[in-house]
Design a protein around this motif. Structure first.
Motif, PDB file in Angstrom:
ATOM      1  N   GLY A 164     -22.309 -42.973 -48.184  1.00  0.00           N
ATOM      2  CA  GLY A 164     -23.250 -42.067 -48.792  1.00  0.00           C
ATOM      3  C   GLY A 164     -23.777 -41.429 -47.416  1.00  0.00           C
ATOM      4  O   GLY A 164     -23.680 -41.704 -46.472  1.00  0.00           O
ATOM      5  N   PHE A 165     -24.686 -40.418 -47.820  1.00  0.00           N
ATOM      6  CA  PHE A 165     -25.369 -39.575 -46.903  1.00  0.00           C
ATOM      7  C   PHE A 165     -26.460 -40.048 -46.072  1.00  0.00           C
ATOM      8  O   PHE A 165     -26.744 -39.840 -44.965  1.00  0.00           O
ATOM      9  CB  PHE A 165     -25.772 -38.127 -47.424  1.00  0.00           C
ATOM     10  CG  PHE A 165     -26.682 -38.368 -48.456  1.00  0.00           C
ATOM     11  CD1 PHE A 165     -28.112 -38.445 -47.867  1.00  0.00           C
ATOM     12  CD2 PHE A 165     -26.628 -38.625 -49.848  1.00  0.00           C
ATOM     13  CE1 PHE A 165     -29.203 -38.338 -48.796  1.00  0.00           C
ATOM     14  CE2 PHE A 165     -27.823 -38.787 -50.625  1.00  0.00           C
ATOM     15  CZ  PHE A 165     -29.108 -38.792 -50.047  1.00  0.00           C
ATOM     16  N   ARG A 166     -26.864 -41.457 -46.766  1.00  0.00           N
ATOM     17  CA  ARG A 166     -28.044 -41.923 -46.168  1.00  0.00           C
ATOM     18  C   ARG A 166     -27.728 -43.413 -45.345  1.00  0.00           C
ATOM     19  O   ARG A 166     -27.427 -44.309 -46.382  1.00  0.00           O
ATOM     20  CB  ARG A 166     -29.120 -42.080 -47.260  1.00  0.00           C
ATOM     21  CG  ARG A 166     -30.308 -42.799 -46.805  1.00  0.00           C
ATOM     22  CD  ARG A 166     -31.531 -43.046 -48.136  1.00  0.00           C
ATOM     23  NE  ARG A 166     -30.875 -43.741 -49.250  1.00  0.00           N
ATOM     24  CZ  ARG A 166     -31.231 -43.452 -50.431  1.00  0.00           C
ATOM     25  NH1 ARG A 166     -32.150 -42.552 -50.631  1.00  0.00           N
ATOM     26  NH2 ARG A 166     -30.692 -44.131 -51.446  1.00  0.00           N
ATOM     27  N   PRO A 167     -27.909 -43.493 -44.390  1.00  0.00           N
ATOM     28  CA  PRO A 167     -27.170 -44.796 -43.719  1.00  0.00           C
ATOM     29  C   PRO A 167     -28.302 -45.858 -44.232  1.00  0.00           C
ATOM     30  O   PRO A 167     -29.503 -45.829 -44.481  1.00  0.00           O
ATOM     31  CB  PRO A 167     -27.537 -44.489 -42.296  1.00  0.00           C
ATOM     32  CG  PRO A 167     -28.711 -43.687 -42.050  1.00  0.00           C
ATOM     33  CD  PRO A 167     -28.382 -42.452 -43.218  1.00  0.00           C
ATOM     34  N   LYS A 168     -27.923 -47.294 -44.374  1.00  0.00           N
ATOM     35  CA  LYS A 168     -28.789 -48.127 -44.886  1.00  0.00           C
ATOM     36  C   LYS A 168     -29.755 -48.522 -43.839  1.00  0.00           C
ATOM     37  O   LYS A 168     -29.615 -48.499 -42.448  1.00  0.00           O
ATOM     38  CB  LYS A 168     -27.712 -49.436 -45.204  1.00  0.00           C
ATOM     39  CG  LYS A 168     -26.958 -49.317 -46.346  1.00  0.00           C
ATOM     40  CD  LYS A 168     -26.200 -50.572 -46.621  1.00  0.00           C
ATOM     41  CE  LYS A 168     -25.311 -50.374 -47.949  1.00  0.00           C
ATOM     42  NZ  LYS A 168     -26.069 -50.234 -49.133  1.00  0.00           N
ATOM     43  N   ARG A 169     -31.061 -48.990 -44.210  1.00  0.00           N
ATOM     44  CA  ARG A 169     -31.972 -49.357 -43.273  1.00  0.00           C
ATOM     45  C   ARG A 169     -31.793 -50.935 -43.156  1.00  0.00           C
ATOM     46  O   ARG A 169     -31.913 -51.760 -43.973  1.00  0.00           O
ATOM     47  CB  ARG A 169     -33.269 -49.068 -43.817  1.00  0.00           C
ATOM     48  CG  ARG A 169     -34.575 -49.261 -43.173  1.00  0.00           C
ATOM     49  CD  ARG A 169     -35.747 -48.944 -43.579  1.00  0.00           C
ATOM     50  NE  ARG A 169     -36.794 -49.046 -42.723  1.00  0.00           N
ATOM     51  CZ  ARG A 169     -38.382 -48.564 -43.022  1.00  0.00           C
ATOM     52  NH1 ARG A 169     -38.293 -47.742 -43.812  1.00  0.00           N
ATOM     53  NH2 ARG A 169     -39.114 -48.746 -42.063  1.00  0.00           N
TER      54      ARG A 169
END
Length: 287
Positions: free
Chosen positions: A25-30
């Motif tokens: 995805g475009f959002r890295p995992k926190r």
């Protein structure tokens, strides 16, 4: 951090969907040490399933605490409601457990049927009546759903069921209100949470509930307590004990998150799912 023994299963028994790689995805995992969520109420129309799936896809915690009322057995006994989005939450949690996140399910009153299975593990999810968490900075936290400190649930069960019915009607009104707000390009807003904070008796109930939990934590030598149950996210210092409530996923869509340094914050996912907001007023003060 406490580690619980999980049941082992052979790879041959592992479903294929658990082994599939995560889509990029475009959002890295926190990444974080721990996350607490509760009061999802799977099996009800009020559950914000899509928002919760989005949140779970965004995090990579060492430990995930499910702090009760994950499945709403009270509602399912009255009629079956289980859309695919609710299956997706279960799949997401099992995937996290399969990928080395310790998942601890502290049973609540709406999923009380699972209390007989406390101490067992299913699919990597450990069931418990309560748990203990040690933060990165060494504080001991009691983890409990909180219903055992609710006088209505304990001593007037019929009143609890009546209140549950009224609450369900309020959540349906909440759906209509937010449908109108979406058309007006306004953000999500919880009608039920707004009314709860402005009704004197409800405010007094919340105060009594918090004080009872803090008293229990102190009497047992804990530095703080984490709970759910009342659908009201909060971080407060009460007489030297830290009270945490992770909120819910039918009204406010909130969670608690511990970072690498041991600081715990409230995440309000309902405000902006693509870019979660950490509420400044609800962050612990750095020592």
């Amino acid at each position: 951090m406490e580690r619980l023994t999980r049941g082992n299963s052979g790879k041959g028994n592992t479903p294929n969907w658990l082994l599939r790689p995560e889509p990029k995805g475009f959002r890295p995992k926190r990444r974080c040490r721990a996350v607490w969520i509760s009061d999802i109420h799977l099996g009800t129309k009020g559950c914000k399933a899509e928002m919760l799936v989005d949140f779970l896809q965004s995090i990579e915690p060492e430990t995930l605490y499910l702090v009760g009322d994950i499945v709403d057995g009270w509602s399912l006994r009255k009629g079956w409601y289980w859309p695919d989005a609710h299956n997706e939450i279960v799949r997401r949690i099992l995937k996290m457990a399969h990928r080395n996140t310790q998942v601890i399910f502290v049973v609540g009153n709406h999923d009380e049927v699972l209390r007989d299975y406390a101490g067992l593990s299913f699919g990597g999810v450990s069931l418990a009546l309560e748990a203990e968490h040690i933060t990165a900075d060494g504080r001991r936290l009691l983890i409990t759903h909180g219903d055992s400190f609710d006088g209505v649930v304990l001593y007037a069960r019929w009143l609890a069921f009546l209140g549950d019915k009224a609450y369900s009607l309020l959540l349906r009104a909440n759906i209509v209100v937010n449908a109108v707000r979406r058309r007006l390009n306004l953000p999500y807003w919880s009608l039920s949470a707004y009314l709860k904070k402005r009704v004197k008796n409800a405010v007094q109930f919340v105060c009594n509930f918090e004080e009872a939990l803090v008293h229990e934590a102190r009497s047992r030598g804990f530095d703080g307590v984490v709970c759910g149950h009342i659908h009201s996210a909060e971080i407060r210092q009460i007489d030297g004990i830290t009270y945490y409530n992770d909120g819910d996923w039918v009204e406010s869509c909130t969670a608690l998150l511990e970072d690498a340094a041991g600081q715990i914050s409230i995440i309000e996912w309902g405000r902006e799912p693509a870019d979660p907001m950490i509420v400044p007023a609800q962050m612990e003060q750095a020592a």
